[in-house]
Design a protein around this motif. Structure first.
Motif, PDB file in Angstrom:
ATOM      1  N   LEU A 191     -20.411  10.418 -33.443  1.00  0.00           N
ATOM      2  CA  LEU A 191     -20.458  11.879 -33.344  1.00  0.00           C
ATOM      3  C   LEU A 191     -21.368  12.243 -32.180  1.00  0.00           C
ATOM      4  O   LEU A 191     -22.494  11.746 -32.083  1.00  0.00           O
ATOM      5  CB  LEU A 191     -21.001  12.504 -34.631  1.00  0.00           C
ATOM      6  CG  LEU A 191     -20.326  12.096 -35.955  1.00  0.00           C
ATOM      7  CD1 LEU A 191     -20.988  12.805 -37.129  1.00  0.00           C
ATOM      8  CD2 LEU A 191     -18.842  12.391 -35.929  1.00  0.00           C
ATOM      9  N   THR A 192     -20.890  13.119 -31.298  1.00  0.00           N
ATOM     10  CA  THR A 192     -21.660  13.476 -30.109  1.00  0.00           C
ATOM     11  C   THR A 192     -21.591  14.979 -29.880  1.00  0.00           C
ATOM     12  O   THR A 192     -20.508  15.559 -29.910  1.00  0.00           O
ATOM     13  CB  THR A 192     -21.068  12.784 -28.856  1.00  0.00           C
ATOM     14  OG1 THR A 192     -20.875  11.404 -29.138  1.00  0.00           O
ATOM     15  CG2 THR A 192     -21.985  12.932 -27.654  1.00  0.00           C
ATOM     16  N   HIS A 200     -20.665  -3.606 -42.994  1.00  0.00           N
ATOM     17  CA  HIS A 200     -20.484  -3.969 -41.585  1.00  0.00           C
ATOM     18  C   HIS A 200     -20.024  -2.782 -40.742  1.00  0.00           C
ATOM     19  O   HIS A 200     -19.385  -2.948 -39.710  1.00  0.00           O
ATOM     20  CB  HIS A 200     -19.486  -5.127 -41.426  1.00  0.00           C
ATOM     21  CG  HIS A 200     -19.940  -6.378 -42.110  1.00  0.00           C
ATOM     22  ND1 HIS A 200     -21.070  -7.050 -41.724  1.00  0.00           N
ATOM     23  CD2 HIS A 200     -19.424  -7.043 -43.165  1.00  0.00           C
ATOM     24  CE1 HIS A 200     -21.230  -8.093 -42.525  1.00  0.00           C
ATOM     25  NE2 HIS A 200     -20.257  -8.116 -43.417  1.00  0.00           N
ATOM     26  N   GLY A 201     -20.348  -1.615 -41.193  1.00  0.00           N
ATOM     27  CA  GLY A 201     -19.948  -0.433 -40.439  1.00  0.00           C
ATOM     28  C   GLY A 201     -20.966  -0.084 -39.358  1.00  0.00           C
ATOM     29  O   GLY A 201     -22.066  -0.643 -39.304  1.00  0.00           O
ATOM     30  N   GLN A 202     -20.579   0.822 -38.472  1.00  0.00           N
ATOM     31  CA  GLN A 202     -21.468   1.284 -37.408  1.00  0.00           C
ATOM     32  C   GLN A 202     -21.422   2.794 -37.351  1.00  0.00           C
ATOM     33  O   GLN A 202     -20.345   3.384 -37.460  1.00  0.00           O
ATOM     34  CB  GLN A 202     -21.029   0.715 -36.058  1.00  0.00           C
ATOM     35  CG  GLN A 202     -21.180  -0.787 -35.979  1.00  0.00           C
ATOM     36  CD  GLN A 202     -20.791  -1.321 -34.619  1.00  0.00           C
ATOM     37  OE1 GLN A 202     -20.131  -0.636 -33.853  1.00  0.00           O
ATOM     38  NE2 GLN A 202     -21.196  -2.532 -34.335  1.00  0.00           N
ATOM     39  N   LEU A 203     -22.583   3.365 -37.151  1.00  0.00           N
ATOM     40  CA  LEU A 203     -22.670   4.822 -37.118  1.00  0.00           C
ATOM     41  C   LEU A 203     -23.537   5.203 -35.922  1.00  0.00           C
ATOM     42  O   LEU A 203     -24.700   4.818 -35.857  1.00  0.00           O
ATOM     43  CB  LEU A 203     -23.295   5.307 -38.431  1.00  0.00           C
ATOM     44  CG  LEU A 203     -23.749   6.744 -38.560  1.00  0.00           C
ATOM     45  CD1 LEU A 203     -22.592   7.696 -38.329  1.00  0.00           C
ATOM     46  CD2 LEU A 203     -24.315   6.983 -39.954  1.00  0.00           C
ATOM     47  N   VAL A 204     -22.955   5.910 -34.966  1.00  0.00           N
ATOM     48  CA  VAL A 204     -23.686   6.350 -33.782  1.00  0.00           C
ATOM     49  C   VAL A 204     -23.631   7.869 -33.741  1.00  0.00           C
ATOM     50  O   VAL A 204     -22.550   8.453 -33.650  1.00  0.00           O
ATOM     51  CB  VAL A 204     -23.076   5.763 -32.485  1.00  0.00           C
ATOM     52  CG1 VAL A 204     -23.824   6.278 -31.268  1.00  0.00           C
ATOM     53  CG2 VAL A 204     -23.110   4.250 -32.515  1.00  0.00           C
ATOM     54  N   VAL A 205     -24.779   8.511 -33.815  1.00  0.00           N
ATOM     55  CA  VAL A 205     -24.841   9.968 -33.773  1.00  0.00           C
ATOM     56  C   VAL A 205     -25.805  10.357 -32.672  1.00  0.00           C
ATOM     57  O   VAL A 205     -26.961   9.920 -32.670  1.00  0.00           O
ATOM     58  CB  VAL A 205     -25.324  10.546 -35.132  1.00  0.00           C
ATOM     59  CG1 VAL A 205     -25.385  12.055 -35.073  1.00  0.00           C
ATOM     60  CG2 VAL A 205     -24.401  10.115 -36.252  1.00  0.00           C
ATOM     61  N   SER A 206     -25.349  11.148 -31.724  1.00  0.00           N
ATOM     62  CA  SER A 206     -26.239  11.484 -30.605  1.00  0.00           C
ATOM     63  C   SER A 206     -26.005  12.906 -30.129  1.00  0.00           C
ATOM     64  O   SER A 206     -24.896  13.436 -30.217  1.00  0.00           O
ATOM     65  CB  SER A 206     -26.038  10.508 -29.450  1.00  0.00           C
ATOM     66  OG  SER A 206     -24.704  10.497 -29.052  1.00  0.00           O
ATOM     67  N   SER A 207     -27.082  13.500 -29.640  1.00  0.00           N
ATOM     68  CA  SER A 207     -27.003  14.860 -29.120  1.00  0.00           C
ATOM     69  C   SER A 207     -28.034  15.015 -28.010  1.00  0.00           C
ATOM     70  O   SER A 207     -29.066  14.335 -28.015  1.00  0.00           O
ATOM     71  CB  SER A 207     -27.282  15.869 -30.234  1.00  0.00           C
ATOM     72  OG  SER A 207     -27.253  17.171 -29.715  1.00  0.00           O
ATOM     73  N   LEU A 208     -27.737  15.910 -27.082  1.00  0.00           N
ATOM     74  CA  LEU A 208     -28.718  16.163 -26.028  1.00  0.00           C
ATOM     75  C   LEU A 208     -29.789  17.122 -26.547  1.00  0.00           C
ATOM     76  O   LEU A 208     -30.972  16.818 -26.478  1.00  0.00           O
ATOM     77  CB  LEU A 208     -28.024  16.768 -24.807  1.00  0.00           C
ATOM     78  CG  LEU A 208     -28.923  17.142 -23.635  1.00  0.00           C
ATOM     79  CD1 LEU A 208     -29.503  15.912 -22.971  1.00  0.00           C
ATOM     80  CD2 LEU A 208     -28.150  17.959 -22.599  1.00  0.00           C
ATOM     81  N   ARG A 209     -29.372  18.267 -27.078  1.00  0.00           N
ATOM     82  CA  ARG A 209     -30.338  19.279 -27.516  1.00  0.00           C
ATOM     83  C   ARG A 209     -30.278  19.569 -29.012  1.00  0.00           C
ATOM     84  O   ARG A 209     -31.142  20.238 -29.544  1.00  0.00           O
ATOM     85  CB  ARG A 209     -30.074  20.599 -26.780  1.00  0.00           C
ATOM     86  CG  ARG A 209     -30.279  20.552 -25.295  1.00  0.00           C
ATOM     87  CD  ARG A 209     -29.699  21.807 -24.657  1.00  0.00           C
ATOM     88  NE  ARG A 209     -30.327  22.997 -25.150  1.00  0.00           N
ATOM     89  CZ  ARG A 209     -31.388  23.565 -24.594  1.00  0.00           C
ATOM     90  NH1 ARG A 209     -31.922  23.024 -23.524  1.00  0.00           N
ATOM     91  NH2 ARG A 209     -31.909  24.650 -25.092  1.00  0.00           N
ATOM     92  N   GLY A 210     -29.233  19.141 -29.666  1.00  0.00           N
ATOM     93  CA  GLY A 210     -29.040  19.507 -31.068  1.00  0.00           C
ATOM     94  C   GLY A 210     -29.874  18.665 -32.027  1.00  0.00           C
ATOM     95  O   GLY A 210     -30.262  17.537 -31.713  1.00  0.00           O
ATOM     96  N   ASN A 211     -30.138  19.235 -33.189  1.00  0.00           N
ATOM     97  CA  ASN A 211     -30.833  18.495 -34.242  1.00  0.00           C
ATOM     98  C   ASN A 211     -29.830  17.660 -35.033  1.00  0.00           C
ATOM     99  O   ASN A 211     -28.694  18.081 -35.236  1.00  0.00           O
ATOM    100  CB  ASN A 211     -31.544  19.464 -35.187  1.00  0.00           C
ATOM    101  CG  ASN A 211     -32.628  20.239 -34.463  1.00  0.00           C
ATOM    102  OD1 ASN A 211     -33.189  19.760 -33.476  1.00  0.00           O
ATOM    103  ND2 ASN A 211     -32.899  21.442 -34.922  1.00  0.00           N
ATOM    104  N   ILE A 212     -30.308  16.523 -35.485  1.00  0.00           N
ATOM    105  CA  ILE A 212     -29.426  15.605 -36.212  1.00  0.00           C
ATOM    106  C   ILE A 212     -29.963  15.417 -37.619  1.00  0.00           C
ATOM    107  O   ILE A 212     -31.157  15.163 -37.803  1.00  0.00           O
ATOM    108  CB  ILE A 212     -29.347  14.252 -35.474  1.00  0.00           C
ATOM    109  CG1 ILE A 212     -28.610  14.429 -34.141  1.00  0.00           C
ATOM    110  CG2 ILE A 212     -28.647  13.200 -36.332  1.00  0.00           C
ATOM    111  CD1 ILE A 212     -28.643  13.212 -33.256  1.00  0.00           C
TER     112      ILE A 212
END
Lengths: 254, 316
Positions: free
Chosen positions: B224-225, B240-252
């Protein structure tokens, strides 16, 4: 029809005064020329702004006053000496001249203001170094692009009165423009952060950016180009929000 | 219906075509409803492509074999309503294309786009893949089993109970995906993405100026980006899953239900991993923590917000 011809014909075109053939020529040129489209959009925005000005309701006794003054003037013409009639005619023509002069002056001022605004706008665009890197002291703003889809689904709906068939034909270009604007905005954000990256990361970014831009250039107009822009946008979203992705495998669409 | 494509693969029957002088929509003066049923003469329909820049599209899957098309046109006058066309173009390989357009010509008086509308209701066999695009109209797909690709400019996209690989993109229309059992790629520029009960292998979602909210997400790989919007996620940590969550300015804000050990790695302006500080290892600006027992981490989670906050919690 070249850009000069179109810009001369733009005002009557936007007023709906051109005949059908000439109107089609102008529309055809606007479809293919982004610069003229921009001029048309700005002019249309100016018109929309003028149209949005509030209308003033004249006082109820205005016309009665005017009629009374006209009657008095006619009475004076009929009864007064000849020299006074000549002087009154001169006064009227001078008054008309003053109104005309004022109208011309206002028109010149508007044209000059629009010209200055356009020149400064272009100057700003030209001054923006496309790949200038600046250290990001604060969070880079990602502005909402100027071309935004309207509820009617026509992103460049400010082009003035048009027929729906023309809208449908130009829509893919308008949507592409919206994607392009978003990509530009994200690119600015990415470039602000580039100074923080390692040399390896920077060169990888530059190479990928070149490749994605090439894909956009090679894609045909419409959906393929929008798809190419989406790929660029997805990449820029990733690079602006992450330093690196350590976890492997989570890349790309399914 | 007009401009019907000629093909031996289908049989098209006009069920009804009715024109009404007044419409329920006060903006329009005339409306017209028409229905068409397309029967496969040979192989079943495999794909339905829909292109309606003039209004809404609603696709409902059902257990039959025919495609039912219901078109509802609105226009200010009868002459303009005749300009609005719905084309059916059957292909030889089980594909059908349905497109709307407006006839151009000097004999027609110019009509603003906001004065006309065509809404399409399609009932299609569940196993057909759906490719659909709208401009400002709503795009709804329900009860389909072969996924598809959906594209909208400013109209909303709403998906419910769909299986198969699904790709959606919109410029400024909000996207809502509920009960999707297949890999998902949802992208939007200036609107929100709402995810509920997503169960495919891979989930990729992105927004530039909008937030992403996910509940009951059970995908193996999640990415999620956002650039400016917040991200809220309630997910199950797949083995064995992978979770990538990233944002420039947003809160996660990520909450994960775990069934085994979870390795989380995060970086943000302000960070809360929900574990005692002693259990957090810090290295090169990153904070790492292992939640749960076990030698190999079952789930890898990476969270980062450059200028926002990151909040992480494990629900046992």
């Amino acid at each position: 029809m070249n850009c000069g011809d179109v810009q001369i014909a733009l005002t009557p075109y936007l007023d709906g005064e051109l005949d059908i053939d000439r109107g089609r020529e102008v529309r055809g040129h606007l479809r293919s020329c982004a610069a003229c489209r921009q001029v048309a959009r700005e002019e249309s925005l100016l018109r929309d702004g003028l149209r949005a000005l509030p209308t003033l309701d004249p006082p109820g006794d205005l016309w009665r006053g005017i009629a009374r003054q006209l009657a008095n003037a006619e009475l004076a013409d009929a009864t007064g000496p000849r020299w006074r009639r000549v002087v009154a005619r001169w006064q009227r023509s001078l008054r008309g001249l003053t109104v005309a002069t004022a109208a011309v002056a206002i028109a010149i001022a508007i044209v000059a203001a629009v010209g200055i605004w356009r020149a400064s706008h272009r100057g700003l665009q030209a001054a923006r170094p496309e790949l200038a890197a600046a250290p990001a002291a604060t969070a880079p703003e990602v502005a909402i692009a100027p071309v935004v889809a309207t509820p009617e689904g026509a992103p460049c709906s400010s082009l003035g009165p048009r027929d729906l068939a023309f809208d449908l034909k130009t829509e893919p270009t308008c949507v592409t423009e919206a994607y392009a604007a978003a990509a530009t905005s994200l690119l600015d954000a990415a470039l602000e952060q580039r100074a923080l990256w390692s040399d390896e990361h920077q060169s990888e970014f530059n190479a990928k950016l070149d490749q994605l831009r090439r894909d956009i250039d090679l894609a045909s107009e419409g959906r393929p180009r929008q798809r190419a822009y989406r790929a660029l946008i997805r990449y820029l979203q990733r690079v602006t929000s992450r330093d690196e992705v350590e976890l492997a495998g989570v890349r790309g669409a399914p | 219906m007009s401009a019907l494509g000629r093909s031996a693969t289908v049989a098209i029957g006009l069920v009804a075509s009715l024109r009404f002088p007044a419409s329920a929509d006060p903006k329009t003066a005339v409306d017209e409803r028409s229905r068409v049923e397309i029967q496969p003469s040979g192989a079943a329909f495999t794909q339905v492509s829909l292109d309606n820049p003039l209004g809404d599209i609603r696709v409902e899957g059902y257990d039959g074999t025919a495609i039912l098309v219901e078109a509802h046109k609105y226009a200010p006058d009868p002459l303009t309503i005749d300009r609005l066309r719905v084309s059916l173009i059957p292909g030889a390989d089980g594909r059908v294309r349905i497109a709307t357009t407006a006839v151009d010509g000097r004999e027609f008086r110019p009509v603003a786009r906001s004065q006309v509308r065509i809404d399409l209701l399609i009932r299609a066999p569940r196993n057909a893949r759906i490719e659909a695009s709208t401009a400002g109209g709503r795009l709804q797909v329900e009860n389909m089993d072969a996924g598809g690709e959906l594209d909208s400019s400013s109209g909303s996209i709403a998906i419910k109970n769909v299986s198969g690989e699904l790709i959606t993109h919109s410029v400024s229309g909000p996207t809502s995906l509920r009960q999707v059992f297949g890999s998902v790629d949802a992208a939007t520029l200036w609107s929100d993405v709402d995810l509920d009960s997503i169960g495919g292998h891979k989930l990729v979602a992105s927004a530039t100026m909008g937030k992403i909210a996910g509940r009951r997400v059970r995908s193996q790989e999640i990415e999620l980006t956002t650039t400016n919007g917040a991200i809220m996620l309630e997910a199950e940590a797949a083995v064995h899953g992978q979770l990538v969550v990233s944002s420039l300015r947003g809160n996660i804000d990520v909450k994960v239900r775990r069934y085994g050990p979870v390795m989380v790695r995060a970086r943000a302006a302000k960070l809360n991993l929900g574990v005692p500080a002693a259990d957090v290892e810090r290295q090169s600006g990153w904070s790492r923590a292992l939640v749960g027992a076990g030698a190999d981490p079952a789930t890898l989670i990476e969270l980062q917000s450059r200028y926002g906050t990151v909040q992480f919690a494990v629900v046992e």
